[in-house]
Motif scaffolding. Structure first.
Motif, PDB file in Angstrom:
ATOM      1  N   GLY A   1      44.618  44.735  50.466  1.00 33.10           N
ATOM      2  CA  GLY A   1      43.226  44.922  50.867  1.00 33.10           C
ATOM      3  C   GLY A   1      42.976  44.630  52.333  1.00 33.10           C
ATOM      4  O   GLY A   1      41.901  44.160  52.695  1.00 33.10           O
ATOM      5  N   VAL A   2      43.973  44.903  53.171  1.00 31.32           N
ATOM      6  CA  VAL A   2      43.893  44.573  54.591  1.00 31.32           C
ATOM      7  C   VAL A   2      43.972  45.844  55.424  1.00 31.32           C
ATOM      8  O   VAL A   2      44.901  46.638  55.271  1.00 31.32           O
ATOM      9  CB  VAL A   2      45.037  43.616  54.995  1.00 31.32           C
ATOM     10  CG1 VAL A   2      45.037  43.353  56.484  1.00 31.32           C
ATOM     11  CG2 VAL A   2      44.912  42.314  54.216  1.00 31.32           C
ATOM     12  N   ASP A   3      43.001  46.016  56.312  1.00 30.55           N
ATOM     13  CA  ASP A   3      42.986  47.141  57.240  1.00 30.55           C
ATOM     14  C   ASP A   3      43.573  46.670  58.565  1.00 30.55           C
ATOM     15  O   ASP A   3      42.912  45.965  59.329  1.00 30.55           O
ATOM     16  CB  ASP A   3      41.558  47.649  57.434  1.00 30.55           C
ATOM     17  CG  ASP A   3      41.464  48.812  58.396  1.00 30.55           C
ATOM     18  OD1 ASP A   3      42.512  49.281  58.903  1.00 30.55           O
ATOM     19  OD2 ASP A   3      40.332  49.263  58.649  1.00 30.55           O
ATOM     20  N   LEU A   4      44.807  47.033  58.836  1.00 29.11           N
ATOM     21  CA  LEU A   4      45.479  46.595  60.059  1.00 29.11           C
ATOM     22  C   LEU A   4      44.919  47.254  61.310  1.00 29.11           C
ATOM     23  O   LEU A   4      45.235  46.824  62.417  1.00 29.11           O
ATOM     24  CB  LEU A   4      46.984  46.839  59.946  1.00 29.11           C
ATOM     25  CG  LEU A   4      47.681  45.967  58.899  1.00 29.11           C
ATOM     26  CD1 LEU A   4      49.139  46.380  58.741  1.00 29.11           C
ATOM     27  CD2 LEU A   4      47.563  44.495  59.238  1.00 29.11           C
ATOM     28  N   ASP A   5      44.076  48.270  61.148  1.00 28.55           N
ATOM     29  CA  ASP A   5      43.400  48.874  62.298  1.00 28.55           C
ATOM     30  C   ASP A   5      42.227  48.011  62.760  1.00 28.55           C
ATOM     31  O   ASP A   5      41.615  48.287  63.786  1.00 28.55           O
ATOM     32  CB  ASP A   5      42.913  50.285  61.966  1.00 28.55           C
ATOM     33  CG  ASP A   5      44.091  51.240  61.753  1.00 28.55           C
ATOM     34  OD1 ASP A   5      45.144  51.043  62.394  1.00 28.55           O
ATOM     35  OD2 ASP A   5      43.951  52.161  60.933  1.00 28.55           O
ATOM     36  N   ASP A   6      41.902  46.957  61.998  1.00 36.50           N
ATOM     37  CA  ASP A   6      40.827  46.027  62.323  1.00 36.50           C
ATOM     38  C   ASP A   6      41.397  44.603  62.291  1.00 36.50           C
ATOM     39  O   ASP A   6      41.218  43.874  61.312  1.00 36.50           O
ATOM     40  CB  ASP A   6      39.685  46.171  61.310  1.00 36.50           C
ATOM     41  CG  ASP A   6      38.567  45.171  61.523  1.00 36.50           C
ATOM     42  OD1 ASP A   6      38.516  44.512  62.593  1.00 36.50           O
ATOM     43  OD2 ASP A   6      37.746  45.022  60.594  1.00 36.50           O
ATOM     44  N   PRO A   7      42.130  44.181  63.347  1.00 33.90           N
ATOM     45  CA  PRO A   7      42.776  42.864  63.326  1.00 33.90           C
ATOM     46  C   PRO A   7      41.807  41.702  63.152  1.00 33.90           C
ATOM     47  O   PRO A   7      42.134  40.714  62.484  1.00 33.90           O
ATOM     48  CB  PRO A   7      43.485  42.770  64.674  1.00 33.90           C
ATOM     49  CG  PRO A   7      43.474  44.130  65.258  1.00 33.90           C
ATOM     50  CD  PRO A   7      42.412  44.920  64.570  1.00 33.90           C
ATOM     51  N   GLU A   8      40.603  41.813  63.718  1.00 31.13           N
ATOM     52  CA  GLU A   8      39.624  40.737  63.555  1.00 31.13           C
ATOM     53  C   GLU A   8      39.198  40.620  62.096  1.00 31.13           C
ATOM     54  O   GLU A   8      39.098  39.530  61.544  1.00 31.13           O
ATOM     55  CB  GLU A   8      38.396  40.956  64.453  1.00 31.13           C
ATOM     56  CG  GLU A   8      38.676  40.804  65.932  1.00 31.13           C
ATOM     57  CD  GLU A   8      39.271  42.068  66.578  1.00 31.13           C
ATOM     58  OE1 GLU A   8      39.300  43.145  65.924  1.00 31.13           O
ATOM     59  OE2 GLU A   8      39.727  41.973  67.721  1.00 31.13           O
ATOM     60  N   GLY A   9      38.940  41.745  61.463  1.00 27.30           N
ATOM     61  CA  GLY A   9      38.579  41.742  60.045  1.00 27.30           C
ATOM     62  C   GLY A   9      39.737  41.282  59.171  1.00 27.30           C
ATOM     63  O   GLY A   9      39.542  40.555  58.198  1.00 27.30           O
ATOM     64  N   ALA A  10      40.955  41.692  59.532  1.00 24.84           N
ATOM     65  CA  ALA A  10      42.137  41.287  58.767  1.00 24.84           C
ATOM     66  C   ALA A  10      42.333  39.776  58.821  1.00 24.84           C
ATOM     67  O   ALA A  10      42.720  39.154  57.839  1.00 24.84           O
ATOM     68  CB  ALA A  10      43.374  42.008  59.295  1.00 24.84           C
TER      69      ALA A  10
END
Length: 156
Positions: A131-140
């Motif tokens: 469930g991790v979006d690596l295109d969004d490091p802050e969100g990850a």
């Protein structure tokens, strides 16, 4: 699944089915990608607990991360400060340093993101399974825990 803060969250139900299977296969030395075993002394019981986990190794450094936040092995590792990692039947005693918020963002942006992009379907796998979006490091990085592992002899 979102990348919102996950404090106090737990792993999805399928993990309880997969974990004993993965432990047995990894313990027998069967290669399962980046996965290995981490054994940590329980913070209350003092009993060693073993968990299958991805061991991210890049440029001579190693990390483990908790996609589902504050799970039991994270709490145990914080207290113990050390663990035994087993990767393809090779065991090593390590110490663990928890990354702060800025370091976690750098981990997702500069370590895990490029590694996942180098593996066929790596980004998709991490998005689907963890469930991790690596295109969004802050969100990850939000609500997730990352530890850098160091060989025990380096800790002195």
């Amino acid at each position: 699944m979102t990348t919102q803060a996950r404090s106090g969250s737990s792993a999805p139900p399928w993990v309880t089915v997969f974990t004993p299977i993965a432990k047995r296969l990894l313990g027998a030395g069967v290669p399962l990608g980046l996965n290995g075993l981490v054994t940590i002394r329980g913070r209350n019981s003092g009993v060693d607990r073993t968990t299958p986990i991805a061991i991210v190794a890049v440029s001579g450094r190693r990390w483990i991360w908790a996609p589902w936040g504050e799970v039991q092995w994270v709490r145990n590792l914080r207290v113990a400060g050390r663990a035994r990692v087993t990767f393809r039947r090779r065991q090593e005693e390590v110490t663990a340093t928890e990354l702060d918020a800025e370091q976690r963002v750098a981990f997702f942006r500069d370590v895990l993101g490029p590694l996942a992009r180098s593996i066929p379907f790596g980004r998709s796998f991490i998005r689907l399974v963890d469930g991790v979006d690596l295109d969004d490091p802050e969100g990850a990085a939000a609500g997730r825990v990352v530890f850098e592992l160091h060989p025990l002899e380096d800790a002195a």
